[in-house]
Structure formats: C-alpha cells, structure tokens
Design a protein around this motif. Sequence first.
Motif, PDB file in Angstrom:
ATOM      1  N   PHE A  38       0.863  -1.202   0.015  1.00  0.00           N
ATOM      2  CA  PHE A  38       0.032   0.044   0.048  1.00  0.00           C
ATOM      3  C   PHE A  38       0.898   1.228  -0.142  1.00  0.00           C
ATOM      4  N   CYS A  39       2.021   1.002   0.201  1.00  0.00           N
ATOM      5  CA  CYS A  39       3.036   2.389   0.420  1.00  0.00           C
ATOM      6  C   CYS A  39       4.086   2.377  -0.587  1.00  0.00           C
ATOM      7  N   GLY A  40       4.325   3.639  -1.183  1.00  0.00           N
ATOM      8  CA  GLY A  40       5.357   3.921  -1.970  1.00  0.00           C
ATOM      9  C   GLY A  40       6.416   4.910  -1.456  1.00  0.00           C
ATOM     10  N   SER A  41       6.280   5.146  -0.209  1.00  0.00           N
ATOM     11  CA  SER A  41       7.558   5.891   0.519  1.00  0.00           C
ATOM     12  C   SER A  41       7.603   5.786   1.919  1.00  0.00           C
ATOM     13  N   PRO A  42       8.613   6.188   2.474  1.00  0.00           N
ATOM     14  CA  PRO A  42       8.612   5.979   4.134  1.00  0.00           C
ATOM     15  C   PRO A  42       7.485   6.819   4.838  1.00  0.00           C
ATOM     16  N   GLU A  43       7.199   8.062   4.335  1.00  0.00           N
ATOM     17  CA  GLU A  43       6.065   8.634   4.886  1.00  0.00           C
ATOM     18  C   GLU A  43       4.910   8.033   4.808  1.00  0.00           C
ATOM     19  N   GLU A  44       4.625   7.333   3.775  1.00  0.00           N
ATOM     20  CA  GLU A  44       3.479   6.553   3.726  1.00  0.00           C
ATOM     21  C   GLU A  44       3.314   5.220   4.204  1.00  0.00           C
ATOM     22  N   GLN A  45       4.583   4.483   4.679  1.00  0.00           N
ATOM     23  CA  GLN A  45       4.717   3.428   5.371  1.00  0.00           C
ATOM     24  C   GLN A  45       4.227   3.996   6.938  1.00  0.00           C
ATOM     25  N   GLN A  46       4.860   5.038   7.370  1.00  0.00           N
ATOM     26  CA  GLN A  46       4.458   5.530   8.814  1.00  0.00           C
ATOM     27  C   GLN A  46       3.034   5.894   8.842  1.00  0.00           C
ATOM     28  N   ILE A  47       2.429   6.441   7.846  1.00  0.00           N
ATOM     29  CA  ILE A  47       1.095   6.462   7.987  1.00  0.00           C
ATOM     30  C   ILE A  47       0.324   5.133   8.141  1.00  0.00           C
ATOM     31  N   PHE A  48       0.629   4.415   7.039  1.00  0.00           N
ATOM     32  CA  PHE A  48       0.159   2.935   7.467  1.00  0.00           C
ATOM     33  C   PHE A  48       0.096   2.421   8.661  1.00  0.00           C
ATOM     34  N   ARG A  49       1.234   2.464   9.122  1.00  0.00           N
ATOM     35  CA  ARG A  49       1.815   1.895  10.582  1.00  0.00           C
ATOM     36  C   ARG A  49       0.890   2.501  11.746  1.00  0.00           C
ATOM     37  N   ASN A  50       0.679   3.735  11.503  1.00  0.00           N
ATOM     38  CA  ASN A  50      -0.031   4.459  12.768  1.00  0.00           C
ATOM     39  C   ASN A  50      -1.249   4.140  12.295  1.00  0.00           C
ATOM     40  N   GLU A  51      -1.972   4.277  11.251  1.00  0.00           N
ATOM     41  CA  GLU A  51      -3.502   3.891  11.161  1.00  0.00           C
ATOM     42  C   GLU A  51      -3.799   2.337  11.578  1.00  0.00           C
ATOM     43  N   LEU A  52      -2.744   1.383  10.972  1.00  0.00           N
ATOM     44  CA  LEU A  52      -2.982   0.048  11.399  1.00  0.00           C
ATOM     45  C   LEU A  52      -3.052  -0.334  12.951  1.00  0.00           C
ATOM     46  N   PHE A  53      -1.820   0.331  13.544  1.00  0.00           N
ATOM     47  CA  PHE A  53      -1.803   0.118  15.067  1.00  0.00           C
ATOM     48  C   PHE A  53      -3.176   0.739  15.733  1.00  0.00           C
ATOM     49  N   ALA A  54      -3.630   2.042  15.168  1.00  0.00           N
ATOM     50  CA  ALA A  54      -4.709   2.612  15.852  1.00  0.00           C
ATOM     51  C   ALA A  54      -5.873   1.717  15.752  1.00  0.00           C
ATOM     52  N   TRP A  55      -6.204   1.008  14.621  1.00  0.00           N
ATOM     53  CA  TRP A  55      -7.207   0.123  14.216  1.00  0.00           C
ATOM     54  C   TRP A  55      -7.269  -0.968  15.080  1.00  0.00           C
ATOM     55  N   ARG A  56      -6.050  -1.606  15.079  1.00  0.00           N
ATOM     56  CA  ARG A  56      -5.904  -2.838  15.928  1.00  0.00           C
ATOM     57  C   ARG A  56      -5.762  -2.546  17.194  1.00  0.00           C
ATOM     58  N   ARG A  57      -5.792  -1.440  17.857  1.00  0.00           N
ATOM     59  CA  ARG A  57      -5.501  -0.818  19.213  1.00  0.00           C
ATOM     60  C   ARG A  57      -4.137  -1.549  19.951  1.00  0.00           C
ATOM     61  N   VAL A  58      -3.069  -1.183  18.876  1.00  0.00           N
ATOM     62  CA  VAL A  58      -1.755  -1.274  19.732  1.00  0.00           C
ATOM     63  C   VAL A  58      -1.342  -0.071  20.306  1.00  0.00           C
ATOM     64  N   SER A  59      -0.823  -0.198  21.570  1.00  0.00           N
ATOM     65  CA  SER A  59      -0.460   0.916  22.316  1.00  0.00           C
ATOM     66  C   SER A  59       1.071   0.803  22.258  1.00  0.00           C
ATOM     67  N   VAL A  60       1.482   1.862  21.077  1.00  0.00           N
ATOM     68  CA  VAL A  60       2.891   2.182  20.883  1.00  0.00           C
ATOM     69  C   VAL A  60       2.802   3.608  20.373  1.00  0.00           C
ATOM     70  N   GLU A  61       3.799   4.248  21.035  1.00  0.00           N
ATOM     71  CA  GLU A  61       4.030   5.751  20.385  1.00  0.00           C
ATOM     72  C   GLU A  61       3.865   5.758  18.893  1.00  0.00           C
ATOM     73  N   PRO A  62       3.278   6.583  18.249  1.00  0.00           N
ATOM     74  CA  PRO A  62       3.377   6.785  16.531  1.00  0.00           C
ATOM     75  C   PRO A  62       4.853   7.305  16.263  1.00  0.00           C
ATOM     76  N   VAL A  63       5.277   6.720  15.357  1.00  0.00           N
ATOM     77  CA  VAL A  63       6.452   7.208  14.741  1.00  0.00           C
ATOM     78  C   VAL A  63       6.536   8.273  13.716  1.00  0.00           C
ATOM     79  N   VAL A  64       6.984   9.398  13.689  1.00  0.00           N
ATOM     80  CA  VAL A  64       7.006  10.460  12.679  1.00  0.00           C
ATOM     81  C   VAL A  64       8.253  10.487  11.957  1.00  0.00           C
ATOM     82  N   VAL A  65       8.100  10.433  10.562  1.00  0.00           N
ATOM     83  CA  VAL A  65       9.142  10.420   9.719  1.00  0.00           C
ATOM     84  C   VAL A  65       9.424  11.983   9.329  1.00  0.00           C
TER      85      VAL A  65
END
Length: 90
Positions: free
Chosen positions: A62-89
């Motif tokens: 789904f991602c073509g850049s490191p920024e999109e990968q971070q957006i993907f990670r943050n959104e997936l973790f929020a949806w799956r309720r994984v409690s980790v700090e979002p990483v910002v690129v």
Amino acid sequence: MAAAAPPPFDLAVLLERLRRVGLRTDIRQYLAAHEVLLAFAAQGRALEDDPHALVSHLGPIFCGSPEEQQIFRNELFAWRRVSVEPVVVS
C-alpha cells in the motif's frame, strides 16, 4: 481494567481507513493483500493477529514512500489498538 479487544480483521475496513488518511488504494492492492493473508493462513499462521507482521507484509503493498509507511503503521496500529507511540518521519 483490561484493554479493549481490537475489532475483527476486515481487509475492506482497513482499505477504507487508509483512504481516509490519504493513502490511495485500489482493487489490485486489495487482491495482493488478500493473497498474502491467504498464503500465511495456508501455513497455519494468522497474520491478522500480529499487527507488526501486518505492517511488514502489507505495508509495501500500500505504500510507496517511508512517509506512507509511517501513515500505514500508525493507522493500522490505531485500528488494531496497539499501544505504541506513533513514529513520525521527518
């Protein structure tokens, strides 16, 4: 108090969430992600139960850049309720 369980995994819901945060998704990506999930299931592994593995295996679909990968990670973790700090690129 126990943490709330994540919602049932639904690939269509994930794609809709990704669209809402600005990632472009299409049917080819949906089918590719579905094939990855099926391949893991055929090996007896439920990829959808491991948010970190989902990021590793589905993120590149789904991602073509490191920024999109971070957006993907943050959104997936929020949806799956994984409690980790979002990483910002930066």
